[in-house]
Design an enzyme around this catalytic site. Structure first.
Site, mmCIF file in Angstrom:
data_model
loop_
_atom_site.group_PDB
_atom_site.id
_atom_site.type_symbol
_atom_site.label_atom_id
_atom_site.label_comp_id
_atom_site.label_asym_id
_atom_site.label_seq_id
_atom_site.Cartn_x
_atom_site.Cartn_y
_atom_site.Cartn_z
ATOM 1 N N ASP A 176 -4.589 -39.989 46.405
ATOM 2 C CA ASP A 176 -4.497 -40.054 47.859
ATOM 3 C C ASP A 176 -3.121 -39.539 48.301
ATOM 4 O OD1 ASP A 176 -4.781 -41.246 50.656
ATOM 5 O OD2 ASP A 176 -6.590 -42.011 49.696
ATOM 6 N N HIS A 212 -2.001 -43.246 54.407
ATOM 7 C CA HIS A 212 -3.428 -43.408 54.120
ATOM 8 C C HIS A 212 -3.653 -44.094 52.779
ATOM 9 C CE1 HIS A 212 -7.519 -41.928 52.984
ATOM 10 N NE2 HIS A 212 -7.761 -41.989 54.276
ATOM 11 N N SER A 420 -13.260 -43.445 54.247
ATOM 12 C CA SER A 420 -12.071 -43.661 53.412
ATOM 13 C C SER A 420 -11.817 -45.143 53.187
ATOM 14 C CB SER A 420 -10.827 -43.044 54.064
ATOM 15 O OG SER A 420 -10.672 -41.694 53.726
#
Length: 528
Positions: A176, A212, A420
């Protein structure tokens, strides 16, 4: 989609008659329209030929038509054992080497589309793909108009508070934007590599410029330290080890070559860090069949190595212009046959499953080109509160998404939505399943158990999943919900009551007649 002119069609679109045939005599009408067609055909024949080889994906073929002499970066897959030979040909084709991926017998090259077309014709070349841009699959815009969630949305509990149900010692590779080393993850980021600064993965201090990956990691393994260890903001499997593999920059963007390199690193180091799960909450639109997609092929290779790969389905469920829900929006690598592809559910802020709905943005199947039935299942992914990196891009940009700790009042968490956020809930459940399986072998059954295979994991998750209704009260179709919604506690019940060491053809079930319960979301370490 791929379109080719056959040998009996001119570049202008007119059918060429066979020379000397009656068909030819009938078609030679020398009007102005026929002359125009003939001139266009002659012009096309005089132009340099640009061969759109079938080995090239749709993006490279488009570049060949629109900018044939501009440098692009491509990933070239070759026949097994031919990488060394391919490297000796790079000068001949005007290519420069940017990376090498032994996991899928591929090279990342910089060259022009015209040169790539020539290389694609070589008999040892299997495919030429754009080194496509990938990004995290969270939804931001729709949340700006929503009111804060009332009360605590608890999650489908995967644990009962015992260490082995928390994924203890199991490694989850989070590929990620990185992972910030915050208190909720203290001591459990056991390895960190940055592929945005070094194609081979530089060993650096954990960092997450975008934010994220930290949110994803918190869903997997946050222990709630910054919220006073309350159940509200703890992850699904709070003792899981995390392996941070950074492939997205501070703007949340990266490239396929970096993701492939990260997957390759995870496979190579799986024994050292006990990596049993890879979480991929990122992707790009599908540009080619799964059989030639380098990202899909890297996922397939990881699964063959015994690692369960969990991928987000994508957030292409609605038409951005009309807002209508559509199908065939699964992103890559969610179209990988062996991946566990996860769509997103909105729990509506309640603990009951009765009002759960698959979100409109969650990508539906089937997969483009191949028509694979995806997603495999769905999980809560809408307005999920998890750990924030307070110096990241997401934290600074979306101030109205910040959530204060229930104990300190400090804004250490973010509320985000998307597939996600759904994928890591499943990845954490897989880690818990593997740990329960091991502990049952050591303490429960008296015999050693092998790790569950990725196929067995997927089968258990799908078998125990629960049906998701639509607004009319009917079951959502299988291309929307897959097998159904994640039922983590039910999956753990199955793991406790099977014998994966049983001989082929014999029963795995060790407790005949036991019912597998569809659990409600209930307070526990996995509450969100």
């Amino acid at each position: 989609m791929r379109h080719q002119l056959d040998s009996a069609t001119t570049a202008a679109g007119a059918r060429r008659p066979v020379p000397g045939s009656s068909d030819q005599r009938a078609k030679l009408v020398w009007g102005r329209q026929a002359v125009a067609v003939l001139l266009a055909a002659l012009a096309a024949l005089a132009a340099p030929a640009l061969v759109e080889a079938q080995q090239m994906d749709r993006q490279v073929r488009r570049a060949l038509r629109e900018k044939p002499d501009t440098l692009v970066t491509v990933i070239v897959r070759v026949e097994p054992g031919k990488r060394g030979f391919a490297k000796t040909l790079l000068a001949k084709y005007g290519a420069s080497l940017k990376g090498e991926h032994g996991l899928i017998e591929a090279l990342t090259l910089q060259m022009t589309p015209r040169q790539a077309a020539r290389l694609a014709e070589h008999p040892n070349v299997l495919s030429v793909s754009e080194d496509a841009e990938v990004s995290g699959e969270q939804v931001t815009t729709p949340q700006t108009s929503l009111q804060p969630t009332v009360g605590i949305v608890t999650y489908n509990s995967a644990v009962a508070g015992t260490p082995y149900e928390d994924g203890y010692s199991i490694g989850v590779a989070v590929i990620d934007s990185g992972i910030a080393n915050r208190a909720d993850l203290s001591g459990r980021i056991v390895a960190f590599r940055d592929f945005t600064v070094n194609p081979a993965g530089a060993a650096v201090t954990p960092v997450d410029g975008y934010g994220h990956g930290t949110h994803v990691a918190g869903i997997i393994a946050g222990n709630g330290a910054l919220s006073g260890y309350t159940q509200s903001y703890q992850g699904v499997a709070g003792l899981t080890n995390l392996i941070g593999l950074r492939v997205l920059n501070a703007q949340g963007q990266g490239n396929v070559s970096n993701v492939v390199a990260a997957i390759q690193w995870a496979v190579a180091n799986r024994a050292q860090h006990n990596i049993r799960v890879i979480n991929l909450s990122l992707g790009h639109p599908v540009f080619e069949p799964a059989a030639t997609d380098p990202l899909v092929q890297a996922v397939e290779a990881a699964v063959r190595a015994g690692i369960t790969v969990v991928s987000s389905a994508g957030n292409f469920g609605t038409n951005p212009t009309t807002g209508l829900v559509g199908y065939a929006g699964i992103s890559s690598p969610g179209n990988a046959p062996s991946a566990i592809t996860v769509g997103a559910v909105d729990t509506r802020g309640t603990v009951s499953r009765a009002d759960d709905r698959v979100t409109s943005y969650s990508s539906r199947g089937p997969s483009w080109y191949d028509g694979f039935a995806k997603p495999d299942l769905v999980a809560p992914g809408h307005r999920i509160v998890s750990l924030a990196d307070t110096i990241s891009t997401l934290y600074g940009t979306y101030q109205n998404f910040r959530v204060a700790s229930t104990s300190t009042g400090l804004y250490d968490y973010l509320r985000l939505s998307g597939t996600s956020m759904a994928a890591p809930a499943v990845a954490a459940t897989v880690a818990a399943m593997q740990q329960v399986n091991l502990e049952m072998g050591y303490y429960g059954s008296g015999y050693a158990r092998p790790y569950l295979t990725p196929n067995a994991i997927k089968a258990i998750l799908q078998f125990t999943s629960t049906d998701v209704k639509n607004d009319l009260g009917a079951s959502s179709d299988r291309l929307t919900q897959g097998a159904g919604e994640l039922n983590a506690r039910g999956a753990l019940d199955v793991v406790r009551n099977i014998n994966p060491s049983a001989a082929t053809g014999s029963w795995w079930l060790t407790a005949p007649g036991r019912r597998i319960t569809a659990w409600r979301r209930a307070p526990g370490r996995s509450t969100r």
